[in-house]
Design an enzyme around this catalytic site. Structure first.
Site, mmCIF file in Angstrom:
data_model
loop_
_atom_site.group_PDB
_atom_site.id
_atom_site.type_symbol
_atom_site.label_atom_id
_atom_site.label_comp_id
_atom_site.label_asym_id
_atom_site.label_seq_id
_atom_site.Cartn_x
_atom_site.Cartn_y
_atom_site.Cartn_z
ATOM 1 N N ASN A 9 123.605 30.688 -18.630
ATOM 2 C CA ASN A 9 123.618 30.477 -20.087
ATOM 3 C C ASN A 9 123.178 29.043 -20.383
ATOM 4 O O ASN A 9 123.967 28.112 -20.280
ATOM 5 C CB ASN A 9 125.033 30.741 -20.613
ATOM 6 C CG ASN A 9 125.164 30.440 -22.083
ATOM 7 O OD1 ASN A 9 124.168 30.334 -22.797
ATOM 8 N ND2 ASN A 9 126.397 30.282 -22.547
ATOM 9 N N LYS A 11 122.437 27.600 -23.057
ATOM 10 C CA LYS A 11 122.918 27.035 -24.324
ATOM 11 C C LYS A 11 121.769 26.314 -25.042
ATOM 12 O O LYS A 11 120.702 26.880 -25.210
ATOM 13 C CB LYS A 11 124.116 26.109 -24.069
ATOM 14 C CG LYS A 11 125.245 26.816 -23.321
ATOM 15 C CD LYS A 11 126.555 26.077 -23.372
ATOM 16 C CE LYS A 11 127.606 26.856 -22.583
ATOM 17 N NZ LYS A 11 128.951 26.335 -22.727
ATOM 18 N N HIS A 86 130.196 34.736 -27.568
ATOM 19 C CA HIS A 86 130.494 33.497 -26.845
ATOM 20 C C HIS A 86 131.434 32.639 -27.705
ATOM 21 O O HIS A 86 131.286 32.586 -28.933
ATOM 22 C CB HIS A 86 129.208 32.725 -26.531
ATOM 23 C CG HIS A 86 129.459 31.596 -25.590
ATOM 24 N ND1 HIS A 86 129.996 30.406 -26.016
ATOM 25 C CD2 HIS A 86 129.308 31.493 -24.251
ATOM 26 C CE1 HIS A 86 130.158 29.605 -24.968
ATOM 27 N NE2 HIS A 86 129.742 30.251 -23.879
ATOM 28 N N GLU A 88 131.577 29.595 -28.349
ATOM 29 C CA GLU A 88 130.918 28.612 -29.226
ATOM 30 C C GLU A 88 130.379 29.292 -30.489
ATOM 31 O O GLU A 88 130.459 28.734 -31.584
ATOM 32 C CB GLU A 88 129.807 27.878 -28.449
ATOM 33 C CG GLU A 88 130.403 26.893 -27.454
ATOM 34 C CD GLU A 88 129.586 26.667 -26.196
ATOM 35 O OE1 GLU A 88 128.416 27.083 -26.143
ATOM 36 O OE2 GLU A 88 130.147 26.085 -25.245
ATOM 37 N N GLU A 155 136.018 33.940 -20.104
ATOM 38 C CA GLU A 155 135.785 32.503 -20.160
ATOM 39 C C GLU A 155 136.931 31.836 -20.928
ATOM 40 O O GLU A 155 136.884 31.753 -22.169
ATOM 41 C CB GLU A 155 134.465 32.197 -20.883
ATOM 42 C CG GLU A 155 133.258 32.857 -20.249
ATOM 43 C CD GLU A 155 131.973 32.134 -20.602
ATOM 44 O OE1 GLU A 155 131.325 31.634 -19.688
ATOM 45 O OE2 GLU A 155 131.639 32.051 -21.793
ATOM 46 N N GLY A 161 133.124 23.671 -20.134
ATOM 47 C CA GLY A 161 132.632 22.287 -20.211
ATOM 48 C C GLY A 161 133.676 21.217 -19.928
ATOM 49 O O GLY A 161 133.442 20.045 -20.209
ATOM 50 N N SER A 196 133.018 26.013 -16.427
ATOM 51 C CA SER A 196 132.879 24.900 -15.479
ATOM 52 C C SER A 196 132.485 25.318 -14.068
ATOM 53 O O SER A 196 132.806 24.614 -13.103
ATOM 54 C CB SER A 196 134.164 24.066 -15.435
ATOM 55 O OG SER A 196 134.389 23.449 -16.683
ATOM 56 N N GLY A 217 127.344 27.696 -17.667
ATOM 57 C CA GLY A 217 126.742 26.998 -18.799
ATOM 58 C C GLY A 217 125.953 25.784 -18.344
ATOM 59 O O GLY A 217 124.819 25.880 -17.900
HETATM 60 P P1 PGA Z 1 130.185 25.663 -18.749
HETATM 61 O O1 PGA Z 1 129.996 26.822 -19.821
HETATM 62 O O2 PGA Z 1 129.721 26.229 -17.420
HETATM 63 O O3 PGA Z 1 129.356 24.548 -19.220
HETATM 64 O O4 PGA Z 1 131.648 25.360 -18.712
HETATM 65 C C1 PGA Z 1 130.245 28.162 -19.519
HETATM 66 C C2 PGA Z 1 129.896 29.024 -20.680
HETATM 67 O O5 PGA Z 1 130.143 28.601 -21.829
HETATM 68 O O6 PGA Z 1 129.361 30.122 -20.508
#
Ligand code: PGA
Length: 235
Positions: A9, A11, A86, A88, A155, A161, A196, A217
């Site tokens: 992903n 983003k 997601h 976000e 998640e 993150g 993460s 991500g």
């Molecule tokens: P991250 O995000 O690996 O940056 O923690 C994961 C995600 O939001 O799919």
């Protein structure tokens, strides 16, 4: 062969120079890898890879929806997956679980495979409400859904993150719980972990047999990280 699923992903991390470098360095990926580039770069990725996902869709086929992209439009271009729900998107676009359910159905009707993201906040976890939250999300997000073309990405929001990954035992308990809820709905779906994940911790996470793969991500836009993670999930 592990053959766990790896969802990348990206983003909003990459600009066009990063994309060109990515396409140049990563010539091919195995079939268990799904790439989710920013929508504007999808045509470039489609030329090179098989499994491409849009990061978000609007649940209508066409019309006066400025700034939106429909499942029907991307499907016709060759995209075969859609990320839905997601955390976000839930946060920045104020999406409810009912909105998510509409998106899931719209993607499935257009023959896209759905990557449905669910997960609890730290406050919910600390209050012992993780399973309650997850059940609520699954019940509403999948209401009326009988199609198995869905992957669940668990998640936990506090892991995205932050570098704060739940213990392996917490992940196992949650994945087993999610699978039990899905079974009662007669759904037989793969359940991934996301939050993460990187080329270092994936070597430990891959040992969890209950986890069917990973949604990544930040590390998914870093060439060296991607190459290492693909090796881990494909050997
Ligand atoms: P991250 O995000 O690996 O940056 O923690 C994961 C995600 O939001 O799919």
């Amino acid at each position: 062969m592990n053959n766990k699923i790896l969802i990348l992903n990206m983003k909003m991390y990459m600009d066009i120079d990063d994309v060109n470098n990515y396409l140049d360095k990563i010539k091919t990926v195995p079939d268990n890898v799904v790439l989710c580039p920013e929508s504007i770069y999808i045509p470039y990725f489609l030329k090179q890879y098989k499994n491409i996902s849009i990061q978000s869709i609007y649940p209508a086929n066409s019309g006066a929806y400025t700034g939106c992209i429909s499942p029907n439009q991307v499907k016709k271009m060759g995209v075969n997956y859609a990320v839905v729900g997601h955390s976000e998107c839930r946060k920045y676009f104020s999406l409810s679980d009912i909105d998510i359910n509409t998106k899931v159905k719209s993607a499935l009707e257009n023959n896209l495979n759905v990557i449905l993201c669910i997960g609890e906040t730290l406050e919910e976890k600390e209050a012992g409400m993780s399973f309650k939250k997850i059940k609520e999300q699954l019940d509403t997000d999948l209401n009326g859904v009988v199609n198995n073309n869905i992957i669940i990405a668990y998640e936990p929001i506090y892991s995205i993150g932050t570098g704060k990954i739940p213990t392996n035992s917490d992940i196992i308990d949650t994945i087993i719980y999610i699978k039990s809820v899905l079974k009662k709905k007669n759904l037989d779906l793969k359940v991934l972990y996301g939050g993460s994940v990187n080329s270092t911790n994936i070597n430990d996470l891959i040992k969890i047999k209950e986890v069917d793969g990973f949604m990544v991500g930040k590390s998914s836009s870093i060439v060296d990280e991607v190459e290492k993670m693909i090796k881990v999930v494909s050997c």
